[in-house]
Design a protein around this motif. Structure first.
Motif, short mmCIF file in Angstrom:
data_model
loop_
_atom_site.label_atom_id
_atom_site.label_comp_id
_atom_site.label_asym_id
_atom_site.label_seq_id
_atom_site.Cartn_x
_atom_site.Cartn_y
_atom_site.Cartn_z
N LEU A 134 53.27 32.61 36.79
CA LEU A 134 52.14 33.14 36.02
C LEU A 134 51.96 34.63 36.30
O LEU A 134 51.66 35.40 35.38
N ALA A 135 52.16 35.03 37.55
CA ALA A 135 52.03 36.45 37.89
C ALA A 135 53.10 37.28 37.18
O ALA A 135 52.82 38.36 36.65
N GLN A 136 54.33 36.78 37.16
CA GLN A 136 55.41 37.49 36.47
C GLN A 136 55.16 37.56 34.97
O GLN A 136 55.37 38.59 34.33
N ALA A 137 54.69 36.45 34.40
CA ALA A 137 54.45 36.40 32.96
C ALA A 137 53.36 37.38 32.55
O ALA A 137 53.39 37.94 31.44
N SER A 138 52.39 37.61 33.42
CA SER A 138 51.27 38.49 33.08
C SER A 138 51.73 39.92 32.82
O SER A 138 51.07 40.67 32.11
N THR A 139 52.87 40.30 33.39
CA THR A 139 53.36 41.68 33.20
C THR A 139 53.95 41.89 31.81
O THR A 139 54.25 43.02 31.44
N THR A 140 54.14 40.82 31.04
CA THR A 140 54.73 40.93 29.70
C THR A 140 53.67 40.89 28.60
O THR A 140 54.02 40.95 27.43
N MET A 141 52.40 40.81 28.98
CA MET A 141 51.34 40.57 27.99
C MET A 141 50.65 41.86 27.56
O MET A 141 49.42 41.99 27.64
N GLU A 142 51.43 42.83 27.09
CA GLU A 142 50.85 44.11 26.70
C GLU A 142 49.91 43.98 25.50
O GLU A 142 48.95 44.74 25.37
N ASN A 143 50.18 43.02 24.63
CA ASN A 143 49.40 42.90 23.39
C ASN A 143 48.33 41.81 23.43
O ASN A 143 47.73 41.50 22.40
N ALA A 144 48.11 41.23 24.58
CA ALA A 144 47.09 40.19 24.69
C ALA A 144 45.70 40.79 24.56
O ALA A 144 45.44 41.91 25.03
N ASN A 145 44.80 40.06 23.93
CA ASN A 145 43.44 40.58 23.76
C ASN A 145 42.68 40.50 25.09
O ASN A 145 43.04 39.70 25.97
N PRO A 146 41.64 41.33 25.27
CA PRO A 146 40.91 41.39 26.54
C PRO A 146 40.37 40.03 27.00
O PRO A 146 40.35 39.74 28.20
N GLU A 147 39.91 39.21 26.07
CA GLU A 147 39.38 37.91 26.44
C GLU A 147 40.45 37.03 27.07
O GLU A 147 40.21 36.35 28.08
N THR A 148 41.66 37.04 26.48
CA THR A 148 42.76 36.26 27.03
C THR A 148 43.15 36.75 28.42
O THR A 148 43.36 35.96 29.34
N ILE A 149 43.21 38.08 28.58
CA ILE A 149 43.57 38.66 29.87
C ILE A 149 42.53 38.28 30.93
O ILE A 149 42.87 37.96 32.07
N ASN A 150 41.27 38.31 30.54
CA ASN A 150 40.20 37.95 31.47
C ASN A 150 40.31 36.49 31.89
O ASN A 150 40.19 36.15 33.08
N ARG A 151 40.56 35.59 30.93
CA ARG A 151 40.74 34.15 31.25
C ARG A 151 41.96 33.95 32.14
O ARG A 151 41.95 33.12 33.06
N TRP A 152 43.02 34.73 31.87
CA TRP A 152 44.26 34.62 32.65
C TRP A 152 43.99 34.98 34.11
O TRP A 152 44.39 34.26 35.02
N LYS A 153 43.32 36.11 34.33
CA LYS A 153 43.06 36.55 35.69
C LYS A 153 42.17 35.55 36.44
O LYS A 153 42.43 35.22 37.60
N LYS A 154 41.11 35.09 35.77
CA LYS A 154 40.21 34.13 36.41
C LYS A 154 40.93 32.82 36.71
O LYS A 154 40.75 32.22 37.77
N GLY A 155 41.77 32.37 35.76
CA GLY A 155 42.52 31.14 35.97
C GLY A 155 43.51 31.26 37.11
O GLY A 155 43.72 30.33 37.88
N TRP A 156 44.14 32.44 37.21
CA TRP A 156 45.13 32.66 38.27
C TRP A 156 44.46 32.63 39.64
O TRP A 156 44.94 31.98 40.57
N LEU A 157 43.32 33.32 39.76
CA LEU A 157 42.59 33.32 41.02
C LEU A 157 42.07 31.93 41.37
O LEU A 157 42.08 31.52 42.53
N ALA A 158 41.63 31.19 40.34
CA ALA A 158 41.12 29.84 40.59
C ALA A 158 42.23 28.92 41.09
O ALA A 158 42.01 28.09 41.97
#
Length: 219
Positions: A155-179
């Motif tokens: 998931l950490a590696q995949a996050s580096t490829t998400m240049e076009n993801a919307n802010p809401e998705t990025i926020n959910r991604w970060k929170k989900g990763w930490l959780a």
């Protein structure tokens, strides 16, 4: 299909066991590694037909070899307790719940946010982790902890490829990763207070981010 999947997972346990034995102090390591060939032969049975009904399961491995395997497990549990090799926790519900939330997030992402192959690979990994949680009575909590760590890395590696993801998705991604990190830390250490684990995870993320920024600044 199910037999092949389970047998492959047992072989994965064999690889993990070898890694864990190599992490032990020298005397314990040398004493236990000498039985690896016997354990491997009992799993693969290279000279015996799997369909031979004349060979009962109890004849696959001798009792003394099983005793040595159990003794090795006790040594691993005592020496590596609190790590993914010997987690203290027993409640896997948190990991399973986080996995299902990740599947919900990934299934809802568009091709513009994450490429199809990366998305499909992550979904496959997470579904396998859920399968391990559901079959923890067969393969153990250590296998769940190990696979969860692999998912976190993916998931950490995949996050580096998400240049076009919307802010809401990025926020959910970060929170989900930490959780997910939090429930894994809690499971490995048998920690009941997940919020403390989240705080620790946040600190780790900030530290990693700082290191990456320094490296990028020096390039």
């Amino acid at each position: 299909m199910e037999f092949a999947k389970r047998h492959a997972e047992v072989m994965n346990l064999m690889v993990t066991t070898i890694e864990q034995l190599n992490a032990l102090p020298e005397r314990a390591r040398e004493r236990t590694l000498r039985y690896i060939n016997a354990w491997w032969s009992s799993l693969v049975q290279p000279q015996i037909n799997w369909g031979d009904t004349a060979r009962p399961a109890k004849g696959i491995i001798k009792q003394d070899m099983l005793d040595h395997l159990e003794a090795a497990a006790d040594i691993i549990a005592g020496s590596l307790v609190g790590s993914a090799a010997a987690p203290r926790g027993i409640d896997l519900d948190g990991i399973g719940e986080q996995c299902r939330e990740w599947l919900d997030l990934l299934h809802g992402m568009e091709e513009s946010e994450i490429s199809g192959p990366i998305k499909d690979g992550l979904i496959s990994q997470i579904e396998h982790l859920i399968w391990l949680v559901e079959n923890a009575d067969l393969f153990g909590g250590a296998r769940v902890a190990s696979e969860a760590s692999r998912v976190i890395g993916s998931l950490a590696q995949a996050s580096t490829t998400m240049e076009n993801a919307n802010p809401e998705t990025i926020n959910r991604w970060k929170k989900g990763w930490l959780a997910l990190i939090a429930v894994c830390v809690a499971f490995n250490g048998g920690v009941a207070v997940v919020h403390e684990s989240i705080d620790s995870g946040t600190a780790i993320v900030k530290e990693i981010t700082g290191v990456v920024s320094d490296i990028q600044g020096n390039e």
